[in-house]
Design an enzyme around this catalytic site. Structure first.
Site, PDB file in Angstrom:
ATOM      1  N   HIS A 159       0.919  -1.137   0.073  1.00  0.00           N
ATOM      2  CA  HIS A 159      -0.100  -0.034   0.113  1.00  0.00           C
ATOM      3  C   HIS A 159       0.945   1.320  -0.004  1.00  0.00           C
ATOM      4  O   HIS A 159       2.089   1.216   0.165  1.00  0.00           O
ATOM      5  CB  HIS A 159      -0.889  -0.115   1.261  1.00  0.00           C
ATOM      6  CG  HIS A 159      -2.205  -0.777   1.034  1.00  0.00           C
ATOM      7  ND1 HIS A 159      -2.076  -2.159   1.321  1.00  0.00           N
ATOM      8  CD2 HIS A 159      -3.358  -0.649   0.809  1.00  0.00           C
ATOM      9  CE1 HIS A 159      -3.334  -2.607   1.199  1.00  0.00           C
ATOM     10  NE2 HIS A 159      -4.224  -1.590   0.698  1.00  0.00           N
TER      11      HIS A 159
ATOM     12  N   LYS B 213      -0.883   4.930   4.722  1.00  0.00           N
ATOM     13  CA  LYS B 213      -1.514   3.801   5.139  1.00  0.00           C
ATOM     14  C   LYS B 213      -1.405   3.829   6.676  1.00  0.00           C
ATOM     15  O   LYS B 213      -0.151   3.479   6.968  1.00  0.00           O
ATOM     16  CB  LYS B 213      -1.742   2.533   4.482  1.00  0.00           C
ATOM     17  CG  LYS B 213      -2.805   1.733   5.020  1.00  0.00           C
ATOM     18  CD  LYS B 213      -2.986   0.715   4.001  1.00  0.00           C
ATOM     19  CE  LYS B 213      -3.975  -0.439   4.807  1.00  0.00           C
ATOM     20  NZ  LYS B 213      -5.397   0.162   4.884  1.00  0.00           N
TER      21      LYS B 213
END
Length: 265
Positions: A155, A159
């Site tokens: 990601h 995040k």
């Protein structure tokens, strides 16, 4: 009749895409937004939005819910506030659709009970991308035949939670059909702590965080003389909008909490 919607986190990347999708749907009506700043302004007064978006912004969820008769509350914020938003929306008998991950088991249990008490649907989806949901379903199917499996999720570097909700949900689905077992050599030793990743029922989950990534996952199965890789890549956040649209429509017919978009498809 249009579904009245409040969006929490409209200035985030996911929230921005959700606002664009909702305002283009004839059957949806964006009535308000919740943000941690810009109280009293309209979305159209913010640089990133079109001038004609006369949608009021609130910083206090109670004020927002009292002022507007909403059907659905779409939360795309952070774990720190997502739980409070979801609980408060249910208390006001507004149906939450939640893309925020990182809830504890205790929080999920409490929200399930509250959803039943209020007889209002609630959908919490670790991933709104239809392709990601299919990846999880296919992984559960494969695990019946390949019990040795590791998950690599990648990601963007903003995040906050690791591993991702999608990775945990994938592992939970695999747990349903796979007996608990330790993978790798029984005497293996990490020369750097954490090198083998997080351990979930013997499965290893590895998290990468890098700029340039959006949301990606590989589920790698190993067997005698072969491997099987099931992967999904979200190239941009538009990939999540079909799932959000589906959840907003379906939550109107629910009277309890559903965890995971795969349970609606």
């Amino acid at each position: 009749m249009a579904i009245n919607i409040i969006v929490a986190g409209p200035r985030g990347r996911m929230g921005y895409e959700a606002v664009q999708m909702i305002t283009k749907e004839d059957s949806f009506r964006l009535v308000a937004c919740l943000d941690h700043k810009h109280d009293g302004l309209n979305l159209g007064e913010l640089e990133q939005f079109s001038d004609d978006l006369q949608v009021p912004i609130y910083t206090d969820i109670d004020s927002c819910l009292k002022q507007h008769q909403a059907d659905v509350f779409v939360d795309l914020t952070t774990p720190e506030v997502g739980y409070k938003h979801t609980k408060t929306a249910l208390e006001y008998k507004v149906r939450p659709v939640v893309g925020t991950t990182g809830f504890t088991d205790e929080q999920l249990s409490e929200l399930k009970e509250l959803s039943k008490q209020q007889q209002r649907g609630c959908i919490i989806a670790p991933n709104f991308a239809i392709g990601a949901v299919l990846m999880m379903k296919f992984s559960k199917m494969a695990a019946k035949y390949f019990p040795n499996v590791e998950i690599i999720e990648k990601h963007h570097d903003q995040k906050l939670d690791a591993p991702s909700g999608t990775a945990k949900k994938t592992a939970e689905l695999i747990q349903d059909v796979r007996e608990s077992q330790k993978q790798g050599h029984p005497k293996e030793e990490e020369t750097l702590p954490g090198a083998r990743g997080a351990d979930m029922d013997g499965m290893r989950i590895h998290s990468m965080r890098l700029p340039g990534l959006v949301a990606h996952q590989e589920v790698i199965f190993g067997g005698a003389g072969q491997t099987l890789t099931i992967s999904h890549d979200s190239m941009n956040r538009a990939s999540f909008m079909d799932g959000i649209r589906e959840c907003v429509n379906q939550v109107m017919d629910l009277e309890e909490l559903v965890y995971g978009l795969e349970n609606l498809l």
